[in-house]
Design a protein around this motif. Structure first.
Motif, PDB file in Angstrom:
ATOM      1  N   LEU A 129       0.873  -1.167   0.000  1.00 38.01           N
ATOM      2  CA  LEU A 129       0.000   0.000   0.000  1.00 38.01           C
ATOM      3  C   LEU A 129       0.910   1.217   0.000  1.00 38.01           C
ATOM      4  N   VAL A 130       0.731   2.083  -0.990  1.00 42.15           N
ATOM      5  CA  VAL A 130       1.605   3.234  -1.177  1.00 42.15           C
ATOM      6  C   VAL A 130       0.760   4.496  -1.251  1.00 42.15           C
ATOM      7  N   ALA A 131       1.248   5.571  -0.608  1.00 44.82           N
ATOM      8  CA  ALA A 131       0.601   6.873  -0.710  1.00 44.82           C
ATOM      9  C   ALA A 131       1.552   7.847  -1.380  1.00 44.82           C
ATOM     10  N   PHE A 132       1.015   8.674  -2.275  1.00 43.74           N
ATOM     11  CA  PHE A 132       1.833   9.690  -2.943  1.00 43.74           C
ATOM     12  C   PHE A 132       0.970  10.900  -3.264  1.00 43.74           C
ATOM     13  N   GLN A 133       1.629  12.028  -3.445  1.00 55.13           N
ATOM     14  CA  GLN A 133       0.908  13.255  -3.772  1.00 55.13           C
ATOM     15  C   GLN A 133       0.902  13.473  -5.274  1.00 55.13           C
ATOM     16  N   VAL A 134      -0.215  13.941  -5.805  1.00 53.64           N
ATOM     17  CA  VAL A 134      -0.373  14.120  -7.246  1.00 53.64           C
ATOM     18  C   VAL A 134       0.286  15.437  -7.671  1.00 53.64           C
ATOM     19  N   LYS A 135       1.248  15.332  -8.576  1.00 61.63           N
ATOM     20  CA  LYS A 135       1.949  16.504  -9.084  1.00 61.63           C
ATOM     21  C   LYS A 135       1.157  17.152 -10.226  1.00 61.63           C
ATOM     22  N   PRO A 136       1.471  18.413 -10.539  1.00 69.94           N
ATOM     23  CA  PRO A 136       0.799  19.067 -11.679  1.00 69.94           C
ATOM     24  C   PRO A 136       1.046  18.350 -12.996  1.00 69.94           C
ATOM     25  N   THR A 163      -8.581  11.835 -14.703  1.00 72.56           N
ATOM     26  CA  THR A 163      -9.024  10.563 -15.295  1.00 72.56           C
ATOM     27  C   THR A 163      -9.901   9.803 -14.300  1.00 72.56           C
ATOM     28  N   PRO A 164     -11.124   9.405 -14.682  1.00 69.15           N
ATOM     29  CA  PRO A 164     -11.925   8.564 -13.770  1.00 69.15           C
ATOM     30  C   PRO A 164     -11.177   7.282 -13.434  1.00 69.15           C
ATOM     31  N   LEU A 165     -11.311   6.841 -12.214  1.00 73.28           N
ATOM     32  CA  LEU A 165     -10.568   5.654 -11.787  1.00 73.28           C
ATOM     33  C   LEU A 165     -10.910   4.438 -12.638  1.00 73.28           C
ATOM     34  N   SER A 166     -12.122   4.389 -13.144  1.00 76.09           N
ATOM     35  CA  SER A 166     -12.525   3.252 -13.978  1.00 76.09           C
ATOM     36  C   SER A 166     -11.794   3.236 -15.323  1.00 76.09           C
ATOM     37  N   ARG A 167     -11.110   4.354 -15.669  1.00 80.44           N
ATOM     38  CA  ARG A 167     -10.424   4.434 -16.960  1.00 80.44           C
ATOM     39  C   ARG A 167      -8.903   4.450 -16.805  1.00 80.44           C
ATOM     40  N   LEU A 168      -8.397   4.088 -15.618  1.00 78.77           N
ATOM     41  CA  LEU A 168      -6.947   4.116 -15.420  1.00 78.77           C
ATOM     42  C   LEU A 168      -6.223   3.141 -16.359  1.00 78.77           C
ATOM     43  N   ALA A 169      -6.906   2.055 -16.715  1.00 77.35           N
ATOM     44  CA  ALA A 169      -6.289   1.076 -17.609  1.00 77.35           C
ATOM     45  C   ALA A 169      -5.929   1.701 -18.957  1.00 77.35           C
ATOM     46  N   ASP A 170      -6.625   2.778 -19.352  1.00 75.65           N
ATOM     47  CA  ASP A 170      -6.322   3.452 -20.610  1.00 75.65           C
ATOM     48  C   ASP A 170      -4.914   4.046 -20.608  1.00 75.65           C
ATOM     49  N   HIS A 171      -4.379   4.265 -19.416  1.00 76.32           N
ATOM     50  CA  HIS A 171      -3.029   4.829 -19.284  1.00 76.32           C
ATOM     51  C   HIS A 171      -1.991   3.745 -19.014  1.00 76.32           C
ATOM     52  N   GLY A 172      -2.408   2.494 -19.150  1.00 75.31           N
ATOM     53  CA  GLY A 172      -1.462   1.404 -18.949  1.00 75.31           C
ATOM     54  C   GLY A 172      -1.297   0.954 -17.518  1.00 75.31           C
ATOM     55  N   ILE A 173      -2.215   1.379 -16.638  1.00 71.50           N
ATOM     56  CA  ILE A 173      -2.141   0.950 -15.241  1.00 71.50           C
ATOM     57  C   ILE A 173      -2.595  -0.497 -15.153  1.00 71.50           C
ATOM     58  N   SER A 232       2.973  -3.580  -9.770  1.00 75.35           N
ATOM     59  CA  SER A 232       1.968  -2.621 -10.252  1.00 75.35           C
ATOM     60  C   SER A 232       2.086  -1.275  -9.549  1.00 75.35           C
ATOM     61  N   THR A 233       2.379  -1.276  -8.234  1.00 72.53           N
ATOM     62  CA  THR A 233       2.538   0.007  -7.536  1.00 72.53           C
ATOM     63  C   THR A 233       3.774   0.739  -8.049  1.00 72.53           C
ATOM     64  N   SER A 234       4.843   0.001  -8.329  1.00 66.43           N
ATOM     65  CA  SER A 234       6.047   0.630  -8.872  1.00 66.43           C
ATOM     66  C   SER A 234       5.758   1.265 -10.230  1.00 66.43           C
ATOM     67  N   GLN A 235       4.965   0.565 -11.047  1.00 63.39           N
ATOM     68  CA  GLN A 235       4.631   1.088 -12.370  1.00 63.39           C
ATOM     69  C   GLN A 235       3.793   2.358 -12.264  1.00 63.39           C
ATOM     70  N   LEU A 236       2.840   2.377 -11.318  1.00 62.11           N
ATOM     71  CA  LEU A 236       2.008   3.561 -11.133  1.00 62.11           C
ATOM     72  C   LEU A 236       2.844   4.748 -10.662  1.00 62.11           C
ATOM     73  N   LEU A 237       3.744   4.508  -9.703  1.00 59.08           N
ATOM     74  CA  LEU A 237       4.572   5.594  -9.192  1.00 59.08           C
ATOM     75  C   LEU A 237       5.477   6.157 -10.294  1.00 59.08           C
ATOM     76  N   GLU A 238       6.014   5.275 -11.114  1.00 61.37           N
ATOM     77  CA  GLU A 238       6.874   5.724 -12.209  1.00 61.37           C
ATOM     78  C   GLU A 238       6.089   6.588 -13.195  1.00 61.37           C
ATOM     79  N   LEU A 239       4.865   6.131 -13.544  1.00 57.80           N
ATOM     80  CA  LEU A 239       4.026   6.896 -14.458  1.00 57.80           C
ATOM     81  C   LEU A 239       3.651   8.246 -13.858  1.00 57.80           C
ATOM     82  N   SER A 240       3.490   8.284 -12.520  1.00 57.80           N
ATOM     83  CA  SER A 240       3.083   9.510 -11.831  1.00 57.80           C
ATOM     84  C   SER A 240       4.255  10.440 -11.553  1.00 57.80           C
ATOM     85  N   GLY A 241       5.454  10.036 -11.966  1.00 59.53           N
ATOM     86  CA  GLY A 241       6.614  10.880 -11.758  1.00 59.53           C
ATOM     87  C   GLY A 241       7.140  10.876 -10.341  1.00 59.53           C
TER      88      GLY A 241
END
Length: 466
Positions: A153-160, A167-177, A216-225
């Motif tokens: 379980l990872v928490a991070f702050q959303v950057k600009p 993006t609606p959470l139901s569409r996160l897969a569109d970004h490769g999540i 998967s969490t590592s991939q999300l964090l990388e995509l989120s910068g």
């Protein structure tokens, strides 16, 4: 569960509070009348004034019927002796706070089990580990691991610049999540926290909590910068107490160039004999000129752990103003944490007492709960349970559990054998599954009951096997 807590300081108080909220029978012992009075004014429990090593007082507290004894005074010796007494009375779980690592440095000579301790808590070592993690994963605000790291379980702050904004959470897969990831909570900038649905989305400045496999969490964090495993080339630590020395030793092993500043000459000299690769400096860490001479400009990490809250915060603010990239402070008083969150020049703070409470909570949860963690940023917990045979949670699709699960409860992951499953509405929990759940504290007793095999079925099962 009946619990006896010895020590009404911050650790004892906050642990007692959590256990009382879980409807446990708690008795707290402290030698200070004022400390006992403070606890009774705020918590629904019994306090006894006196020594936690008094056999007669422990009998009065009900040690013969107790399931848990937790000794968390500032005296290692009192804590250890209390566990010796508890062991002789058959208390199942015996927790001791022991700060001096020399007691069990060589467990062939003496181990915690030799003196009746089956759960050992070292606050200084836990804090050093937390600082080390915050330095090496600087932008992940929280990382909690389950199943030996298979689930995070990872928490991070959303950057600009985060491409997932809006993006609606139901569409996160569109970004490769990956599909084996779930957003469990979002803390908005105004302080409100939501357990999100598919149509909710994340915005700039949100604090986002996600659960999934390590990959998967590592991939999300990388995509989120969000940077992971940042190399710390240079670090400055203020305070030659045990936390500072332990952190310096850990950074040394990682190849970091470390300088440790201590205002007291004797402690500085003692630290220099322990630390082989760290440069130990004696001086005033609140003096900007001295910090500049120590090389604070451009240092990757600056950590102040003297134990004086005001000085530690001021040292960090001063270091940030003079070029330190990332500054972290130790906090003794948990009530300061909400205030410190609003200081932009302080990157993070570690509460000595809440770090200990969080680890105790992982160890002593009752019933089907096999591990648990409180989250610092929000008033929520993540718990791991085993689904019992014939329990209410099993053999029903999650979407049909209906009113069984409170609204503030989210099933984050299912571990079945070695597989990590992120559940959908059609998923079915099976007996023996290890289930990781995100929940608000008040809902924990309700959740736990869903995972326990009913008494009647357990009895019939045993009878049928005879």
């Amino acid at each position: 569960m009946k619990a006896i807590i010895i020590g009404a300081g911050e650790v004892g108080f906050h642990t007692a509070k959590l256990l009382v909220e879980d409807n446990n029978d708690v008795i707290l012992i402290d030698q200070s009348r004022e400390a006992c009075r403070r606890v009774q004014e705020q918590l629904d429990l019994i306090t006894l004034e006196g020594s936690g090593t008094s056999p007669s007082l422990l009998v009065e507290a009900g040690i013969k019927e107790a399931d848990l004894l937790m000794a968390v005074t500032n005296s290692d010796e009192i804590n250890m002796l209390a566990c010796v007494i508890a062991s002789r009375h058959g208390v199942k779980t015996r927790v001791a706070r022991v700060s001096d690592p020399d007691y069990f440095a060589n467990e062939t000579d003496l181990s915690p089990k030799d003196i009746g301790i089956n759960l050992l808590i070292n606050p200084e070592q836990l804090c050093a580990e937390e600082f080390y993690r915050l330095l090496n994963v600087p932008e992940a605000r929280e990382i909690v691991e389950f199943e030996d790291g298979k689930v995070q379980l990872v928490a991070f702050q959303v950057k600009p610049t985060n491409p997932l904004r809006g993006t609606p959470l139901s569409r996160l897969a569109d970004h490769g999540i990956p599909s084996d990831l779930r957003v469990t909570a979002i803390k908005r900038e105004d302080g409100t926290t939501i357990v999100p649905k598919g149509l909710d989305f994340i915005s700039e400045g949100d604090e986002v909590f996600v659960i999934g496999s390590r990959e998967s969490t590592s991939q999300l964090l990388e995509l989120s910068g969000v940077s992971l495993n940042q190399k710390i080339h240079r670090a400055i630590i203020v305070g030659a107490e045990r936390i500072g020395i332990s952190l310096a030793q850990a950074l040394e092993k990682n190849g970091t160039q470390v300088k440790l500043i201590e205002a007291d000459r004797e402690r500085a000299e003692a630290a220099s004999t322990i630390l082989r690769k760290t440069t130990v400096l004696h001086g005033d860490y609140l003096n900007p000129g001295f910090l500049e001479e120590a090389g604070v400009d451009g240092v990757d990490g600056f950590v102040s752990v003297t134990g004086d809250d005001e000085n530690d915060v001021m040292a960090c603010v001063t270091a940030k103003q003079h070029g330190a990239a990332r500054v972290l402070a130790l906090v003794q008083k948990p009530r300061y944490l909400p205030i410190l969150e609003n200081i932009p020049t302080l990157d993070a703070a570690v509460s000595r007492h809440l770090t200990v409470v969080n680890n105790i909570l992982r160890l002593v949860r009752r019933g089907q709960i096999i591990s648990a963690a409180s989250l610092r940023e929000i008033d929520a917990e993540v718990i791991e349970l085993v689904a019992g045979p014939n329990s209410q949670i099993t053999y029903n699709e999650i979407q049909h559990l209906g009113g069984m699960l409170p609204e503030d409860v989210l099933i984050g992951a299912i571990v079945r054998q070695d597989r990590v499953l992120i559940p959908t509405g059609a998923s079915v929990i099976q007996a023996g599954d290890r289930v990781i759940i995100f929940t608000m504290p008040d809902s924990i007793p309700v959740v736990e009951k869903l995972f326990v095999e009913p008494e009647a079925k357990r009895f019939l099962g045993r009878k049928g096997r005879k």
